[in-house]
Design an enzyme around this catalytic site. Structure first.
Site, PDB file in Angstrom:
ATOM      1  N   HIS A 277       2.923  35.523  18.516  1.00 44.08           N
ATOM      2  CA  HIS A 277       2.315  36.750  19.019  1.00 44.08           C
ATOM      3  C   HIS A 277       1.684  37.527  17.860  1.00 44.08           C
ATOM      4  O   HIS A 277       1.973  37.248  16.693  1.00 44.08           O
ATOM      5  CB  HIS A 277       3.367  37.611  19.705  1.00 44.08           C
ATOM      6  CG  HIS A 277       4.198  36.859  20.692  1.00 44.08           C
ATOM      7  ND1 HIS A 277       3.939  36.863  22.056  1.00 44.08           N
ATOM      8  CD2 HIS A 277       5.296  36.074  20.533  1.00 44.08           C
ATOM      9  CE1 HIS A 277       4.831  36.108  22.675  1.00 44.08           C
ATOM     10  NE2 HIS A 277       5.668  35.621  21.772  1.00 44.08           N
TER      11      HIS A 277
ATOM     12  N   GLU B  81       7.683  38.183  20.293  1.00 40.57           N
ATOM     13  CA  GLU B  81       7.134  39.514  20.046  1.00 40.57           C
ATOM     14  C   GLU B  81       8.268  40.524  20.057  1.00 40.57           C
ATOM     15  O   GLU B  81       9.394  40.215  20.477  1.00 40.57           O
ATOM     16  CB  GLU B  81       6.099  39.828  21.137  1.00 40.57           C
ATOM     17  CG  GLU B  81       5.364  41.150  20.985  1.00 40.57           C
ATOM     18  CD  GLU B  81       4.603  41.264  19.686  1.00 40.57           C
ATOM     19  OE1 GLU B  81       5.258  41.595  18.657  1.00 40.57           O
ATOM     20  OE2 GLU B  81       3.385  41.049  19.685  1.00 40.57           O
TER      21      GLU B  81
ATOM     22  N   ARG C 170      -2.072  32.494  17.615  1.00 43.96           N
ATOM     23  CA  ARG C 170      -1.703  33.485  18.632  1.00 43.96           C
ATOM     24  C   ARG C 170      -1.932  32.889  20.021  1.00 43.96           C
ATOM     25  O   ARG C 170      -2.821  32.050  20.212  1.00 43.96           O
ATOM     26  CB  ARG C 170      -2.521  34.768  18.474  1.00 43.96           C
ATOM     27  CG  ARG C 170      -1.959  35.890  19.367  1.00 43.96           C
ATOM     28  CD  ARG C 170      -2.745  37.172  19.284  1.00 43.96           C
ATOM     29  NE  ARG C 170      -2.213  38.132  20.258  1.00 43.96           N
ATOM     30  CZ  ARG C 170      -2.918  39.116  20.799  1.00 43.96           C
ATOM     31  NH1 ARG C 170      -4.175  39.295  20.470  1.00 43.96           N
ATOM     32  NH2 ARG C 170      -2.368  39.927  21.677  1.00 43.96           N
ATOM     33  N   HIS C 171      -1.147  33.330  20.989  1.00 48.86           N
ATOM     34  CA  HIS C 171      -1.263  32.845  22.366  1.00 48.86           C
ATOM     35  C   HIS C 171      -2.585  33.260  23.003  1.00 48.86           C
ATOM     36  O   HIS C 171      -3.285  34.165  22.529  1.00 48.86           O
ATOM     37  CB  HIS C 171      -0.098  33.378  23.208  1.00 48.86           C
ATOM     38  CG  HIS C 171      -0.077  34.873  23.305  1.00 48.86           C
ATOM     39  ND1 HIS C 171      -0.888  35.576  24.170  1.00 48.86           N
ATOM     40  CD2 HIS C 171       0.655  35.801  22.641  1.00 48.86           C
ATOM     41  CE1 HIS C 171      -0.661  36.874  24.035  1.00 48.86           C
ATOM     42  NE2 HIS C 171       0.282  37.040  23.120  1.00 48.86           N
TER      43      HIS C 171
ATOM     44  N   ARG D 261       3.828  33.289  27.845  1.00 46.76           N
ATOM     45  CA  ARG D 261       2.460  33.160  27.358  1.00 46.76           C
ATOM     46  C   ARG D 261       2.348  32.232  26.152  1.00 46.76           C
ATOM     47  O   ARG D 261       1.345  31.543  25.984  1.00 46.76           O
ATOM     48  CB  ARG D 261       1.878  34.544  27.051  1.00 46.76           C
ATOM     49  CG  ARG D 261       2.679  35.395  26.076  1.00 46.76           C
ATOM     50  CD  ARG D 261       2.228  36.848  26.192  1.00 46.76           C
ATOM     51  NE  ARG D 261       2.831  37.766  25.227  1.00 46.76           N
ATOM     52  CZ  ARG D 261       3.989  38.378  25.407  1.00 46.76           C
ATOM     53  NH1 ARG D 261       4.709  38.139  26.515  1.00 46.76           N
ATOM     54  NH2 ARG D 261       4.445  39.233  24.517  1.00 46.76           N
TER      55      ARG D 261
END
Length: 204
Positions: A151, A83, A8-9, A59
């Site tokens: 995401h 996302e 995940r970012h 992101r």
């Protein structure tokens, strides 16, 4: 593909403020950049990464650049890992969405929420289909070890699918923290098993 590292970012200001990000061009916060650097160092120390694939949103791009630099692996972007697009509700606080539009809160209302689509946005079913198509394409074509920077929602869909969960159950299962590592390995029969989930020890 032998191993997939599903990442995940890093944190953004909107994460900290609990705002719905969707496709907004929100960059990492200072804390998020620190997390991304720590993530890159952890991945480089534990795996020989052959390729980094990431959602093309700001992101994830920034987080993936840290991972690619640390691992010296080529980086490419794939819109399939984005996302969910939230259209007109992008940027609103989660609390406002839950209060005014409970049909979009799958943790509370999975039956109504699944087909509900905000104006200019995607339904949950559309997002899940897009993400699982990206996952299928990745493990069919990639070789060795691939790091995927995505995401929370997309990661829940892939992990849920591997666990045999339905759409709403996938989104309700577990948690995905910023810069979490999920490790998935191929079995001898061609399937995949989850080795680590939401691993964040590298963040201190």
């Amino acid at each position: 593909m032998r191993t997939a590292l599903l990442l995940r970012h890093g944190q953004t200001d909107w994460n900290a403020e609990r705002r719905l990000q969707g496709w907004a061009p929100v960059e990492l916060s200072e804390r998020g950049r620190e997390q991304a650097a720590a993530l890159g160092a952890e991945v480089a120390a534990s795996h020989d990464v052959d390729e980094v694939v990431a959602s093309d949103l700001a992101r994830t791009r920034e987080t993936a650049e840290h991972v690619a630099e640390a691992t010296d692996a080529p980086l490419r972007f794939d819109r399939g890992w984005r996302e969910r697009g939230f259209g007109v509700y992008q940027g609103l606080p989660y609390a406002a969405i839950q209060e005014r539009h409970p049909e979009y809160d799958l943790r509370e209302n999975s039956i109504v929420g699944l087909p509900a689509t905000p104006e200019g946005a995607e339904s949950v079913a559309e997002v899940r289909g897009r993400v699982l198509d990206a996952w299928e394409g990745l493990h069919a074509e990639a070789h060795g070890t691939v790091a995927v920077v995505a995401h929370g929602g997309p990661l829940h869909f892939v992990l849920g699918d591997l666990k045999g969960l339905g759409t709403a159950e996938s989104l309700r299962a577990g948690r995905q923290g910023n810069c979490a590592i999920n490790e998935v390995r191929r079995n001898g029969d061609g399937g995949f098993r989850i080795v680590r989930e939401n691993h964040r020890d590298h963040l201190g």
